[in-house]
Design a protein around this motif. Structure first.
Motif, PDB file in Angstrom:
ATOM      1  N   GLN A  55      -5.435  -7.256  11.519  1.00 43.72           N
ATOM      2  CA  GLN A  55      -4.365  -6.249  11.526  1.00 43.72           C
ATOM      3  C   GLN A  55      -3.180  -6.834  12.281  1.00 43.72           C
ATOM      4  OE1 GLN A  55      -5.331  -3.116  10.322  1.00 43.72           O
ATOM      5  NE2 GLN A  55      -7.517  -2.994  10.701  1.00 43.72           N
ATOM      6  N   HIS A  97       3.267  -3.190   8.884  1.00 46.49           N
ATOM      7  CA  HIS A  97       1.888  -3.488   9.250  1.00 46.49           C
ATOM      8  C   HIS A  97       1.219  -4.216   8.095  1.00 46.49           C
ATOM      9  CE1 HIS A  97      -2.447  -2.456   9.445  1.00 46.49           C
ATOM     10  NE2 HIS A  97      -2.273  -2.780  10.710  1.00 46.49           N
ATOM     11  N   MET A 150      -2.339  -6.072   6.561  1.00 47.94           N
ATOM     12  CA  MET A 150      -3.778  -6.285   6.685  1.00 47.94           C
ATOM     13  C   MET A 150      -4.119  -7.525   5.892  1.00 47.94           C
ATOM     14  SD  MET A 150      -5.922  -2.839   6.589  1.00 47.94           S
ATOM     15  CE  MET A 150      -5.101  -1.606   5.643  1.00 47.94           C
ATOM     16  N   ARG A 158       3.297  -0.486   4.964  1.00 49.54           N
ATOM     17  CA  ARG A 158       1.917  -0.993   4.956  1.00 49.54           C
ATOM     18  C   ARG A 158       1.756  -1.963   3.787  1.00 49.54           C
ATOM     19  NH1 ARG A 158       1.953   1.645   8.917  1.00 49.54           N
ATOM     20  NH2 ARG A 158       0.526   3.239   9.677  1.00 49.54           N
ATOM     21  N   ARG A 160       0.836  -1.216   0.000  1.00 43.90           N
ATOM     22  CA  ARG A 160       0.000   0.000   0.000  1.00 43.90           C
ATOM     23  C   ARG A 160       0.859   1.248   0.000  1.00 43.90           C
ATOM     24  NH1 ARG A 160      -5.475  -0.325   2.174  1.00 43.90           N
ATOM     25  NH2 ARG A 160      -5.162   1.700   3.126  1.00 43.90           N
ATOM     26  N   ARG A 161       1.797   1.313   0.928  1.00 49.10           N
ATOM     27  CA  ARG A 161       2.770   2.403   0.964  1.00 49.10           C
ATOM     28  C   ARG A 161       3.893   1.931   1.870  1.00 49.10           C
ATOM     29  NH1 ARG A 161       2.779   5.500   5.655  1.00 49.10           N
ATOM     30  NH2 ARG A 161       0.934   5.423   6.960  1.00 49.10           N
ATOM     31  N   THR A 181     -10.827  -6.577  12.673  1.00 48.45           N
ATOM     32  CA  THR A 181     -11.824  -5.573  12.335  1.00 48.45           C
ATOM     33  C   THR A 181     -12.866  -6.145  11.404  1.00 48.45           C
ATOM     34  OG1 THR A 181      -9.984  -4.044  12.282  1.00 48.45           O
ATOM     35  CG2 THR A 181     -12.088  -3.204  11.542  1.00 48.45           C
ATOM     36  N   TYR A 210      -8.517   2.329  12.707  1.00 48.84           N
ATOM     37  CA  TYR A 210      -8.757   1.896  11.345  1.00 48.84           C
ATOM     38  C   TYR A 210     -10.036   2.580  10.877  1.00 48.84           C
ATOM     39  CZ  TYR A 210      -9.695  -1.059   7.362  1.00 48.84           C
ATOM     40  OH  TYR A 210      -9.951  -1.503   6.099  1.00 48.84           O
ATOM     41  N   ALA A 225      -7.757   3.429   5.888  1.00 51.58           N
ATOM     42  CA  ALA A 225      -6.394   3.675   6.359  1.00 51.58           C
ATOM     43  C   ALA A 225      -6.264   3.221   7.793  1.00 51.58           C
ATOM     44  CB  ALA A 225      -6.045   5.153   6.250  1.00 51.58           C
ATOM     45  N   PHE A 226      -5.064   2.794   8.131  1.00 52.67           N
ATOM     46  CA  PHE A 226      -4.754   2.433   9.514  1.00 52.67           C
ATOM     47  C   PHE A 226      -3.644   3.348   9.990  1.00 52.67           C
ATOM     48  CE2 PHE A 226      -2.157   0.164  12.606  1.00 52.67           C
ATOM     49  CZ  PHE A 226      -3.107  -0.258  13.513  1.00 52.67           C
ATOM     50  N   ALA A 227      -3.836   3.940  11.171  1.00 53.23           N
ATOM     51  CA  ALA A 227      -2.789   4.791  11.742  1.00 53.23           C
ATOM     52  C   ALA A 227      -2.608   4.402  13.192  1.00 53.23           C
ATOM     53  CB  ALA A 227      -3.183   6.257  11.640  1.00 53.23           C
TER      54      ALA A 227
END
Lengths: 173, 391
Positions: A72, A81, A83, A28, A24-25, A57, B337, B323-325
């Motif tokens: 997560q 991280h 997902m 991530r 993703r980035r 989640t 999330y 997005a997850f922070a």
């Protein structure tokens, strides 16, 4: 920058060809896995150095008739991280997942949370019946589902609004 | 005179659920009104003065943040989510804002980043002082507890001047911060406060952290090892006390932390004393970070992002995406999330509370075999925040 992430995604996808994965980035990554292969995939993830389960989640996609479950996971070793996404049907009978509490013991609490609020049943987790929501809540009400009608539930349960309706003339709004 | 068995019989008839009395064990309700539990309730099954089984109950909050967040517009959620953890309310604001910014693709101005870092570190210092107060009270060192409360009050006053509120700040918003710093006078006051609290740390050491009684009461109590802590999802100071150097500020850098010089203290023992000492070191490191930030000074520029979409906040929309922070709080890895489907309200907001890992499962397991006198010590050394468990 994304070299390390790309390498890890490729290494995992090599061992799990049934999954889809992407970066993703920076720090991530994400994977899409069919629900019946989730135990297999998470075992692989744990062996690859993703040792910390942060959260499970569920997201209720009511238009598609599906519940998305996102694991997560954080890797203390790689500092990434991940997902892990999977989708199951929304119907209460079909919304079933295998438990992963033997792979990640912390998942037991999060599975219980998902069961309480979304009605997803995790097979193999015995602690599911312990309620976090109030004891006098009706069984079969899952508050975080999108079709949960909060106003009528509150009205029925506390009878506050009924009383308000009866004496409507006495109140000045 | 009514005998105890008759009382119990009467209670059963009235529908009260009591454990059958057997010879060796009895049930003890500990908290939530008990002073030593910080509005946290534990049901202990005792054999003499030893705990056989513990069932932790985070309380009766049941406020339903995640459902409420789906019913409110994007910006008003800030005023809701910060109520999750009262000693450190800036952290939930920050993670929510960071997640929204990631979906929007916004780059926060430098001045806002500086202010945010200062606010986060001030929140950390005041949360650690709050914890020091709790720990001192539980160990019976009331003087140190009152000092910590008084020093925390200085930071609260600074927060009030900065944000307009002592406890619930509603300060960090997606795109920056709500208003600018009041001026140089405030910066001078912050510098004085940091210096003052730092000069008082040796007093804390003499009274609590180098105290023979503290060592005797905390050493070897509530021990957990590295593997167990990682498997149970423990993060923050509790994990670092077992020997894992995991700190979100270093592992997943955000704001100005990559430019700052600070240490991540790690101990190997994993007992209550190690957890307490880690927090003591971190308090010092946070004051050091604040000193560095003040030396750097706030960069010039706008304090929030210049975007035409921010003109009409109730109609503000976020494009579809997720997005997850996460940031490092004094309790551990605090994450959010956020999912958007393109509307003016979030589709789903989930908050990852760090206390959920060490506040229920780990606590229940560490309490087994402990003496009744050690229960408050184990509880306070884990530093859980009940509202962040029962959201």
């Amino acid at each position: 920058m994304t070299m390390k992430e790309q390498e890890i995604v490729e290494r995992i996808l090599k061992k799990a060809p049934y999954a889809e994965g992407k970066v993703r980035r920076e720090r991530r990554i994400e994977f899409k896995v069919p629900a019946d292969r989730i135990r297999n995939f998470l075992t692989l993830m744990k062996e690859s150095g993703f040792e910390l389960m942060l959260q499970i989640t569920p997201v209720d996609w009511i238009k598609e008739g599906e519940i998305e479950i996102i694991y997560q996971i954080w890797s203390v070793t790689h500092r990434i991280h991940a997902m892990v996404r999977t989708r199951i049907p929304r119907d209460l009978e079909k919304a079933r997942m295998p438990t992963v509490k033997d792979i990640y013991p912390a998942a037991e609490t999060y599975e219980r949370d998902a069961h309480e609020f979304f009605g997803v049943y995790f097979e193999g987790n015995e602690k599911m019946e312990m309620p976090w929501i109030l004891d006098d809540t009706e069984r079969g009400t899952y508050p975080l589902r999108k079709d949960f009608d909060m106003l009528s539930y509150v009205k029925k349960k506390y009878k506050i609004l009924d009383r308000f309706d009866e004496n409507k003339d006495n109140y000045v709004i | 005179m009514v005998s105890q068995s008759e009382l119990i019989k009467e209670a059963r008839e009235n529908g009260m659920d009591l454990l059958p009395l057997d010879k060796d064990t009895y049930e003890l309700f500990f908290g939530p009104q008990h002073m030593a539990t910080e509005n946290f309730s534990i049901i202990l099954k005792m054999d003499g003065h030893r705990v056989v089984k513990a069932i932790a109950n985070p309380g009766f909050l049941h406020r339903g943040f995640e459902k409420l967040a789906e019913l409110r517009p994007w910006y008003t959620n800030i005023a809701l989510l910060l109520r999750i953890c009262v000693p450190e309310p800036d952290v939930p604001e920050m993670i929510y804002s960071m997640a929204v910014e990631e979906i929007m693709g916004w780059e926060v101005p430098e001045r806002a980043q500086w202010i945010r870092t200062v606010v986060l570190e001030m929140a950390r210092v005041s949360a650690y002082l709050f914890w020091t107060m709790g720990m001192a009270f539980k160990l019976g060192v009331y003087t140190a507890g009152q000092w910590a409360a008084a020093y925390r009050e200085r930071f609260m006053a600074l927060f009030e001047e900065l944000t307009g509120a002592r406890v619930y700040h509603i300060y960090t918003i997606p795109g920056g911060v709500r208003r600018d710093i009041p001026g140089d006078k405030w910066l001078r006051q912050l510098k004085d406060t940091v210096e003052y609290v730092k000069s008082k740390l040796p007093d804390f050491d003499h009274l609590i952290f180098e105290n023979y009684i503290t060592f005797r009461r905390m050493e070897g109590i509530g021990v957990m090892d590295k593997k167990f802590a990682l498997e149970e999802g423990v993060t923050g100071p509790n994990l670092r006390a077992t020997g894992v150097p995991y700190d979100v500020r270093r592992a997943d850098p955000y704001l100005l932390y990559p430019e700052l010089d600070f240490e991540v203290p790690v101990l190997k023992e994993g007992d209550a004393l190690a957890r307490a000492l880690i927090r003591r070191y971190e308090l010092e490191q946070d004051l050091y970070i604040l000193e560095q930030l003040l030396e750097m000074g706030p960069p010039s520029g706008p304090y929030k992002i210049q975007d035409p979409r921010l003109k009409n906040l109730p109609r503000f929309k976020v494009p579809a995406g997720d997005a997850f922070a996460h940031v490092e709080s004094t309790k551990g890895d605090f994450g959010a999330y956020v999912v958007s489907n393109g509307g003016n309200k979030p589709y789903r907001v989930q908050i990852r509370g760090p206390s959920i890992a060490h506040g229920i499962r780990v606590l229940e397991q560490l309490l087994i075999g402990a003496r009744i006198a050690d229960v408050p010590v184990i509880l306070v050394s884990l530093d859980n925040c009940p509202p962040d468990i029962d959201r």
